[in-house]
Design a protein around this motif. Structure first.
Motif, PDB file in Angstrom:
ATOM      1  N   GLU A  59      47.835  41.149  35.167  1.00 52.87           N
ATOM      2  CA  GLU A  59      47.059  42.138  34.412  1.00 52.87           C
ATOM      3  C   GLU A  59      47.901  43.371  34.120  1.00 52.87           C
ATOM      4  O   GLU A  59      47.830  43.947  33.041  1.00 52.87           O
ATOM      5  CB  GLU A  59      45.810  42.543  35.195  1.00 52.87           C
ATOM      6  CG  GLU A  59      44.785  41.460  35.357  1.00 52.87           C
ATOM      7  CD  GLU A  59      43.666  41.885  36.294  1.00 52.87           C
ATOM      8  OE1 GLU A  59      43.485  43.101  36.523  1.00 52.87           O
ATOM      9  OE2 GLU A  59      42.971  41.003  36.809  1.00 52.87           O
ATOM     10  N   SER A  60      48.700  43.769  35.106  1.00 50.74           N
ATOM     11  CA  SER A  60      49.537  44.944  34.957  1.00 50.74           C
ATOM     12  C   SER A  60      50.596  44.734  33.873  1.00 50.74           C
ATOM     13  O   SER A  60      50.840  45.632  33.059  1.00 50.74           O
ATOM     14  CB  SER A  60      50.199  45.269  36.293  1.00 50.74           C
ATOM     15  OG  SER A  60      50.874  46.483  36.229  1.00 50.74           O
ATOM     16  N   ILE A  66      39.700  41.345  44.044  1.00 54.95           N
ATOM     17  CA  ILE A  66      40.775  40.661  43.322  1.00 54.95           C
ATOM     18  C   ILE A  66      41.074  39.312  43.980  1.00 54.95           C
ATOM     19  O   ILE A  66      41.220  38.299  43.299  1.00 54.95           O
ATOM     20  CB  ILE A  66      42.043  41.535  43.250  1.00 54.95           C
ATOM     21  CG1 ILE A  66      41.817  42.672  42.269  1.00 54.95           C
ATOM     22  CG2 ILE A  66      43.259  40.706  42.849  1.00 54.95           C
ATOM     23  CD1 ILE A  66      42.937  43.658  42.181  1.00 54.95           C
ATOM     24  N   MET A  74      44.920  46.193  40.274  1.00 53.30           N
ATOM     25  CA  MET A  74      44.976  44.977  39.457  1.00 53.30           C
ATOM     26  C   MET A  74      46.109  44.074  39.907  1.00 53.30           C
ATOM     27  O   MET A  74      46.980  44.483  40.676  1.00 53.30           O
ATOM     28  CB  MET A  74      45.100  45.313  37.976  1.00 53.30           C
ATOM     29  CG  MET A  74      46.279  46.160  37.578  1.00 53.30           C
ATOM     30  SD  MET A  74      46.355  46.542  35.815  1.00 53.30           S
ATOM     31  CE  MET A  74      44.949  47.578  35.582  1.00 53.30           C
ATOM     32  N   THR A  75      46.077  42.851  39.407  1.00 54.39           N
ATOM     33  CA  THR A  75      47.117  41.880  39.743  1.00 54.39           C
ATOM     34  C   THR A  75      48.376  42.163  38.922  1.00 54.39           C
ATOM     35  O   THR A  75      48.346  42.942  37.965  1.00 54.39           O
ATOM     36  CB  THR A  75      46.652  40.438  39.442  1.00 54.39           C
ATOM     37  OG1 THR A  75      46.456  40.304  38.038  1.00 54.39           O
ATOM     38  CG2 THR A  75      45.379  40.095  40.175  1.00 54.39           C
TER      39      THR A  75
END
Length: 131
Positions: A116-117, A38, A112-113
């Motif tokens: 994205e979340s 990531i 995830m970042t």
């Protein structure tokens, strides 16, 4: 023995960038690899490669610098710690440094970042913040 492997990873990255090291080597794990991928995707590190240190698997991370040698990673913070886990819903994910930084979350769909979340409407455990 390391009781907080993610905290150890973050401290190694922070110390390496502050001392202007070109590469940092960390013990390997699937979670660390996901976090580093990531950071690579978001432009905080250059490359992540497999390595071996004294017969043990490791990850070799090439740090990224901009301009006149300023590190891309200016700050790292471990949010959820072994003694105090921090969980958030998708609507409660806070922005890091007014959107300059990012959070990395562990969700039911993987690591995830924060962006994205929010887009996938998933909450989870906030592992760390990077800026």
């Amino acid at each position: 023995m390391v009781t907080d492997p993610i905290g150890d990873l973050l401290i190694r990255l922070k110390n390496g960038s502050q001392r202007r090291h070109e590469t940092v080597t960390v013990p390997a794990s699937k979670l660390k690899r996901a976090i580093l991928e990531i950071l690579k995707k978001e432009g905080y590190v250059e490359t992540v490669e497999d390595a071996t240190v004294e017969g043990h698997p490791a990850l070799k991370v090439q740090l990224r610098y901009v301009g006149d040698g300023q590190p891309m990673i200016t700050g790292l913070e471990r949010v959820s710690k072994p003694g105090r886990r921090v969980y958030v819903g998708s609507k409660d994910i806070a922005k890091v440094r007014n959107g300059i930084g990012m959070s990395i979350l562990s969700t039911s769909k993987g690591i995830m970042t924060d962006q994205e979340s929010r887009r996938n409407k998933l909450g989870g455990e906030v592992l760390c913040s990077v800026w």
